[in-house]
Motif scaffolding. Structure first.
Motif, PDB file in Angstrom:
ATOM      1  N   GLN A 191       0.368  -1.367  -0.222  1.00  0.00           N
ATOM      2  CA  GLN A 191       0.298  -0.038   0.146  1.00  0.00           C
ATOM      3  C   GLN A 191       1.419   1.756  -0.019  1.00  0.00           C
ATOM      4  N   GLY A 192       2.430   1.297   0.583  1.00  0.00           N
ATOM      5  CA  GLY A 192       2.850   1.645   0.010  1.00  0.00           C
ATOM      6  C   GLY A 192       4.045   1.524  -0.124  1.00  0.00           C
ATOM      7  N   ALA A 193       5.323   1.201   0.439  1.00  0.00           N
ATOM      8  CA  ALA A 193       6.172   0.888  -0.319  1.00  0.00           C
ATOM      9  C   ALA A 193       5.754  -0.706  -1.495  1.00  0.00           C
ATOM     10  N   SER A 194       7.259  -0.393  -1.697  1.00  0.00           N
ATOM     11  CA  SER A 194       6.263  -1.204  -3.590  1.00  0.00           C
ATOM     12  C   SER A 194       7.202  -2.527  -3.287  1.00  0.00           C
ATOM     13  N   ARG A 195       6.489  -3.540  -3.609  1.00  0.00           N
ATOM     14  CA  ARG A 195       7.013  -4.790  -3.472  1.00  0.00           C
ATOM     15  C   ARG A 195       8.138  -5.219  -3.943  1.00  0.00           C
ATOM     16  N   PRO A 244      -2.411  11.954  15.792  1.00  0.00           N
ATOM     17  CA  PRO A 244      -2.236  13.125  15.067  1.00  0.00           C
ATOM     18  C   PRO A 244      -1.403  12.387  13.394  1.00  0.00           C
ATOM     19  N   LEU A 245      -0.870  11.686  14.208  1.00  0.00           N
ATOM     20  CA  LEU A 245      -0.099  11.268  12.916  1.00  0.00           C
ATOM     21  C   LEU A 245      -0.278  10.399  11.733  1.00  0.00           C
ATOM     22  N   LYS A 246      -1.805  10.422  11.761  1.00  0.00           N
ATOM     23  CA  LYS A 246      -2.808   9.090  11.106  1.00  0.00           C
ATOM     24  C   LYS A 246      -1.750   8.287  10.536  1.00  0.00           C
ATOM     25  N   ALA A 247      -1.574   7.606  11.342  1.00  0.00           N
ATOM     26  CA  ALA A 247      -0.839   6.246  11.114  1.00  0.00           C
ATOM     27  C   ALA A 247      -1.106   5.448  11.656  1.00  0.00           C
ATOM     28  N   THR A 280      11.642  -1.823  10.460  1.00  0.00           N
ATOM     29  CA  THR A 280      10.352  -2.899  10.109  1.00  0.00           C
ATOM     30  C   THR A 280      10.541  -3.739   9.370  1.00  0.00           C
ATOM     31  N   THR A 281      11.292  -3.681   9.490  1.00  0.00           N
ATOM     32  CA  THR A 281      11.860  -5.703   9.166  1.00  0.00           C
ATOM     33  C   THR A 281      12.755  -6.382  11.022  1.00  0.00           C
ATOM     34  N   ASN A 282      12.170  -7.497  10.496  1.00  0.00           N
ATOM     35  CA  ASN A 282      12.482  -8.140  12.337  1.00  0.00           C
ATOM     36  C   ASN A 282      14.638  -8.582  11.783  1.00  0.00           C
ATOM     37  N   PRO A 283      15.318  -7.748  12.730  1.00  0.00           N
ATOM     38  CA  PRO A 283      16.435  -8.783  11.921  1.00  0.00           C
ATOM     39  C   PRO A 283      16.756  -9.524  12.629  1.00  0.00           C
ATOM     40  N   ASP A 284      17.087 -10.833  12.240  1.00  0.00           N
ATOM     41  CA  ASP A 284      16.981 -12.167  13.055  1.00  0.00           C
ATOM     42  C   ASP A 284      17.059 -12.746  11.617  1.00  0.00           C
ATOM     43  N   THR A 285      15.594 -12.716  11.238  1.00  0.00           N
ATOM     44  CA  THR A 285      15.024 -13.162  10.155  1.00  0.00           C
ATOM     45  C   THR A 285      14.237 -12.421   9.545  1.00  0.00           C
ATOM     46  N   GLY A 286      14.989 -11.073   9.076  1.00  0.00           N
ATOM     47  CA  GLY A 286      14.506 -10.326   7.798  1.00  0.00           C
ATOM     48  C   GLY A 286      13.014 -10.043   7.143  1.00  0.00           C
ATOM     49  N   ILE A 287      12.316 -11.332   8.314  1.00  0.00           N
ATOM     50  CA  ILE A 287      10.761 -10.871   7.697  1.00  0.00           C
ATOM     51  C   ILE A 287      10.506  -9.373   8.404  1.00  0.00           C
ATOM     52  N   THR A 291      -6.437   2.780   3.711  1.00  0.00           N
ATOM     53  CA  THR A 291      -6.645   3.244   5.098  1.00  0.00           C
ATOM     54  C   THR A 291      -6.472   2.116   6.569  1.00  0.00           C
ATOM     55  N   LEU A 292      -6.712   0.859   5.843  1.00  0.00           N
ATOM     56  CA  LEU A 292      -6.679   0.116   6.474  1.00  0.00           C
ATOM     57  C   LEU A 292      -5.193  -0.030   7.631  1.00  0.00           C
ATOM     58  N   THR A 293      -4.512  -0.054   6.828  1.00  0.00           N
ATOM     59  CA  THR A 293      -3.182   0.184   7.656  1.00  0.00           C
ATOM     60  C   THR A 293      -2.148   1.131   7.083  1.00  0.00           C
ATOM     61  N   ALA A 294      -2.687   2.601   6.682  1.00  0.00           N
ATOM     62  CA  ALA A 294      -1.933   3.819   6.459  1.00  0.00           C
ATOM     63  C   ALA A 294      -1.047   4.044   6.695  1.00  0.00           C
ATOM     64  N   PRO A 295       0.298   4.310   6.794  1.00  0.00           N
ATOM     65  CA  PRO A 295       1.621   4.721   7.692  1.00  0.00           C
ATOM     66  C   PRO A 295       1.624   6.431   7.386  1.00  0.00           C
ATOM     67  N   GLY A 296       0.657   6.754   6.927  1.00  0.00           N
ATOM     68  CA  GLY A 296       0.206   8.283   7.732  1.00  0.00           C
ATOM     69  C   GLY A 296       1.075   9.516   7.303  1.00  0.00           C
ATOM     70  N   GLU A 297       1.840  10.280   8.289  1.00  0.00           N
ATOM     71  CA  GLU A 297       3.546  11.060   8.228  1.00  0.00           C
ATOM     72  C   GLU A 297       3.601  10.151   8.256  1.00  0.00           C
ATOM     73  N   LEU A 298       4.331   8.921   8.560  1.00  0.00           N
ATOM     74  CA  LEU A 298       5.219   8.351   9.147  1.00  0.00           C
ATOM     75  C   LEU A 298       6.208   8.230   7.477  1.00  0.00           C
ATOM     76  N   GLY A 299       5.632   7.794   6.559  1.00  0.00           N
ATOM     77  CA  GLY A 299       5.798   7.978   5.463  1.00  0.00           C
ATOM     78  C   GLY A 299       5.643   6.740   5.004  1.00  0.00           C
ATOM     79  N   PRO A 300       5.790   6.244   3.443  1.00  0.00           N
ATOM     80  CA  PRO A 300       5.589   4.714   2.690  1.00  0.00           C
ATOM     81  C   PRO A 300       6.134   3.930   3.333  1.00  0.00           C
ATOM     82  N   GLY A 301       7.530   3.719   3.735  1.00  0.00           N
ATOM     83  CA  GLY A 301       8.466   3.191   4.274  1.00  0.00           C
ATOM     84  C   GLY A 301       7.759   2.328   5.198  1.00  0.00           C
TER      85      GLY A 301
END
Length: 471
Positions: free
Chosen positions: A14-18, A138-141, A153-160, A188-198
């Motif tokens: 929804q934000g970051a491209s696959r 207020p960040l709408k995230a 954004t990723t689990n450092p042990d597994t990379g998931i 909008t279900l999982t929107a990152p809001g002002e945090l950005g697409p990352g």
């Protein structure tokens, strides 16, 4: 990563491209790696993992999109007038004096494993999801995006990925329900809001192509024995170390390499599960979707919820911290867009009853009840009085809410509604309280409050009170 007693093999975003997350399928180790470059950029941006703020827990948010009726779920009100009381009747539960809607026979027998909140109100009466999943911050995230901002954004042990969205398409390649989201509310279900697409949720709805992208497509002979690898990788072959390949990888490249070699793609593949477990979760026979798909509001529904929750459990075991499961079709106006007298409701609620019960039993048997918090809710409830067609319309003042596991105190009914399930008769709890409860389960909010660099995120996560009696 969740600690478990035995090791199991662990379309678009929804934000970051696959493609941004997974240029791993072709893994050009001699050129540039898409994933390590992305990880390095995110680390430079300061999103890194902070183990002191993240507890060894995960969240599964089952979001019943469209508005599940609080009356037909867990507050049947059979003493109310006929046009108010549950049209599915009621069933006695394991808890004396407490009844559920008549289709929740499995959950009624296991009320010691979860808590129902009868005075929860989303304060939302439309098909807009973010006000619920963000707690109105207020960040709408969304909660998942906020979690990823704190935990990484990723689990450092597994990379998931830390934040994942599971649609029905994720467990049935070729299924195409996405175009039927007439309200456009899904993003909008999982929107990152002002945090950005990352920080957007990773959406594994690519079917077979996604599985290919998550697999290692380099000939195995290009890898050496794992004894020669810097990170002690799981599955390797001879040859690569002699070429000096591994010595040239920085830590982000090693992490990307690890994602592939550890088989993170298997976590997204329900077919890797024991067939007996798949059968246990299976809900395909409970919901005759073919006969209901002609109704516009139900075209978005599926009979795959059991497998979606199974996938969610697999992702949590593999180290994902926040999984949002979307189940649609709950708009029950009975206005020709859905069947009269809510005839589509019993098979859908039966599917939820079976799938959630299977999930709770499964995580209990695996010793993961304390490790995984399950939340079941939707964007709103339904009007206490049924309309002229026997349906229920949008309603903001009471909303279905179930919470299970995750270190919370189970076996409760918190709050009460009035005699017609129109208003809370006790203290009202809202998405702000839900946000505080969920985040208090999976994050050390004391550490979040003092951790440098979080700023408004820390404020949003710590400014509200959790639902009393749970944490």
């Amino acid at each position: 990563m969740l600690t478990i007693s035995d090791t199991r093999r662990s379309r678009h975003c929804q934000g970051a491209s696959r493609r941004d997350f997974l240029k791993v399928g072709s893994l050009g180790l001699f050129g540039g790696l898409g994933l390590p470059e992305l990880l390095a950029a995110r680390a430079r941006a300061g999103d890194g993992n902070q183990p002191t703020t993240k507890k060894d827990r995960a969240v599964v948010l089952l979001f019943l999109s469209g508005g599940p009726s609080h009356i037909e779920f867990f507050d049947p009100k059979m003493s109310a007038p006929e046009d108010v009381r549950s049209m599915t009747g009621e069933v006695k539960t394991r808890t004396p004096g407490v009844t559920f809607g008549g289709t929740f026979t499995k959950l009624a027998s296991m009320t010691d494993k979860f808590t129902v909140v009868r005075s929860y109100a989303s304060m939302n009466a439309d098909h807009t999801y973010l006000s619920v999943t963000s707690g109105g911050n207020p960040l709408k995230a969304s909660m998942g995006a906020m979690y990823a901002r704190v935990a990484g954004t990723t689990n450092p042990d597994t990379g998931i990925p830390s934040n994942v969205l599971v649609l029905p398409e994720a467990v049935e390649p070729g299924l195409k329900l996405g175009s039927n989201f007439e309200t456009g509310a899904l993003p909008t279900l999982t929107a990152p809001g002002e945090l950005g697409p990352g920080y957007a949720a990773f959406d594994p709805s690519g079917g077979d192509q996604l599985k290919k992208n998550l697999q290692m497509n380099i000939p195995q002979e290009r890898f050496s024995d794992r004894r020669h690898l810097l990170a002690g990788l799981d599955t390797v072959r001879r040859g690569a170390d002699a070429s000096g390949l591994m010595e040239g990888l920085d830590r982000f490249q090693q992490q990307a390499f690890d994602v592939v070699v550890r088989g993170v793609g298997d976590a997204f593949d329900v077919s890797k599960e024991d067939p007996k477990t798949v059968a246990r979760y299976d809900t395909s026979g409970l919901f005759p979707r073919a006969g209901l798909a002609k109704f516009h509001d139900m075209k978005r529904s599926s009979n795959l919820l059991g497998k979606q929750l199974l996938l969610a459990r697999r992702l949590c075991e593999a180290g994902c911290g926040f999984v949002t499961v979307s189940d649609c079709g709950w708009d029950m106006h009975a206005n020709e867009n859905s069947p009269k007298n809510m005839a589509g409701l019993p098979p859908m609620t039966s599917q939820v009853d079976h799938a959630v019960a299977a999930f709770l039993e499964d995580v209990h048997e695996r010793g993961l009840s304390d490790k995984i918090l399950l939340v079941v809710t939707g964007e709103m409830g339904r009007t206490p009085r049924r309309n002229k067609n026997g349906g229920r319309d949008h309603y903001a003042n009471l909303t279905t809410l179930l919470l299970a596991g995750g270190g919370l105190k189970d076996g409760q009914v918190i709050g009460q509604s009035d005699r017609t399930a129109s208003q809370p008769a006790t203290e009202r709890y809202t998405p702000k309280n839900l946000l505080a409860t969920v985040m208090g389960s999976v994050l050390d909010l004391g550490e979040v409050r003092v951790r440098p660099g979080l700023g408004r995120v820390a404020n949003a996560l710590t400014e509200n009170d959790p639902i009393p009696g749970l944490l």
